[in-house]
Design an enzyme around this catalytic site. Structure first.
Site, mmCIF file in Angstrom:
data_model
loop_
_atom_site.group_PDB
_atom_site.id
_atom_site.type_symbol
_atom_site.label_atom_id
_atom_site.label_comp_id
_atom_site.label_asym_id
_atom_site.label_seq_id
_atom_site.Cartn_x
_atom_site.Cartn_y
_atom_site.Cartn_z
ATOM 1 N N ASP A 88 0.809 -1.217 0.000
ATOM 2 C CA ASP A 88 0.000 0.000 0.000
ATOM 3 C C ASP A 88 0.848 1.276 0.000
ATOM 4 O O ASP A 88 1.929 1.321 0.594
ATOM 5 C CB ASP A 88 -0.898 -0.005 1.242
ATOM 6 C CG ASP A 88 -2.070 0.942 1.117
ATOM 7 O OD1 ASP A 88 -2.652 1.034 0.025
ATOM 8 O OD2 ASP A 88 -2.415 1.602 2.125
ATOM 9 N N HIS A 89 0.324 2.311 -0.655
ATOM 10 C CA HIS A 89 0.939 3.643 -0.687
ATOM 11 C C HIS A 89 2.420 3.575 -1.060
ATOM 12 O O HIS A 89 3.279 4.136 -0.387
ATOM 13 C CB HIS A 89 0.752 4.359 0.652
ATOM 14 C CG HIS A 89 -0.592 5.007 0.785
ATOM 15 N ND1 HIS A 89 -0.951 6.139 0.087
ATOM 16 C CD2 HIS A 89 -1.666 4.667 1.526
ATOM 17 C CE1 HIS A 89 -2.192 6.469 0.399
ATOM 18 N NE2 HIS A 89 -2.656 5.581 1.253
ATOM 19 N N ASN A 114 -10.297 0.865 3.265
ATOM 20 C CA ASN A 114 -9.017 0.741 3.954
ATOM 21 C C ASN A 114 -9.112 1.165 5.412
ATOM 22 O O ASN A 114 -9.624 2.244 5.715
ATOM 23 C CB ASN A 114 -7.962 1.603 3.263
ATOM 24 C CG ASN A 114 -7.465 1.007 1.963
ATOM 25 O OD1 ASN A 114 -8.084 0.113 1.397
ATOM 26 N ND2 ASN A 114 -6.339 1.502 1.492
#
Length: 283
Positions: A84-85, A233
């Site tokens: 993620d990210h 999320n």
């Protein structure tokens, strides 16, 4: 059971009209709690490791990825691994060898043109390896190291027309959008723009993702799912549950030194939080 691909789980959620929750993994206990919560809820879930979490582990992805994958494979719940990210292309390229079936490539700090170019490159790389790629358009804000951002500031939220062009130009498999939530919220007070969610759903051909869901009340999450959100999320809510339980255990016994005595209840508190969020996104 074997790891399930994120793309498969998201596709199933789209067919059923339900959402899929993705939970941040920082430690082994996070992964264990997510698996336990998913099993209790009888629902699938995504275990996601962020670039910040990798940085916390000394910049090494392999150890936390191996731990999360081992927990997921030992679980009876359908679970996938998501990176993620990701801002670093080096970390992006490490996703495939470590068993991740999906990544969220985050070029949201770049100009629109640079974002499109970098994300399209990430998508091409991912699709060559059967990796599902999520991206972000708009400014969710609130992550560590970022300046404070008011989710209601004009220009912050995702524009539907721009979102449609962005999806077409990048080929992303899912789009994280800014609709009123913010990362790292410890109070559940966010008010989402449900009309905007509906417009975004109609404008793009890929599933929508809500980041910063820890700060969103249950009723708002349910409305967001009904309006078109597919991937939800959750990160800070797990840490709030963990830290609260640790504080309670240490306050009750000031001489305690065995970490298992307070980490165990903290892991249980996270599992309960996971199960509750999974019940919410299921409608």
């Amino acid at each position: 059971m074997p790891l399930v691909s994120t793309g498969e789980l998201v596709a199933q959620a789209c067919v059923t009209g339900r959402a899929l929750a993705a939970f941040n993994v920082i430690s082994l206990e996070h992964a264990e709690a997510i698996a336990a919560g998913a099993e209790a809820a009888g629902a699938p879930a995504i275990l996601q490791v962020s670039e910040n979490a990798v940085r916390f582990h000394g910049g090494r992805l392999a150890p936390i990825a191996a731990a999360a994958a081992a927990v997921a494979r030992a679980s009876t719940a359908p679970l996938s691994l998501h990176l993620d990210h990701v801002e670093s292309t080096e970390l992006l390229y490490a996703a495939h060898p470590e068993g991740f079936s999906s990544v969220m490539f985050d070029a949201s700090k770049l100009s629109y043109e640079e974002n499109v170019r970098a994300t399209a490159d990430a998508v091409r790389w991912g699709h060559e390896r059967d990796i599902w790629v999520e991206a972000e358009l708009g400014k969710v804000g609130g992550k560590e190291g970022e300046a404070p951002l008011d989710a209601h500031t004009p220009g912050v939220r995702t524009d539907p027309a721009e979102a449609a062009a962005y999806v077409a130009d990048t080929g992303v498999d899912a789009l994280a959008v800014a609709v009123g939530s913010s990362h790292a919220m410890t109070e559940r007070t966010a008010a989402l723009d449900h009309e905007l969610i509906s417009r975004l759903r109609d404008a793009v051909s890929v599933p929508l993702v809500l980041h910063g869901s820890s700060g969103v009340p249950d009723a708002e999450i349910r409305r967001a799912v009904a309006a078109g959100m597919v991937k939800i999320n959750v990160g800070t809510a797990l840490n709030t549950a963990f830290t609260g339980a640790v504080r309670d255990e240490l306050a009750a016994n000031a001489t305690m030194v065995d970490p298992r005595k307070y980490v165990g209840p903290a892991r249980d508190a996270m599992a309960e939080t996971v199960a509750r969020f999974l019940a919410v996104v299921a409608g």
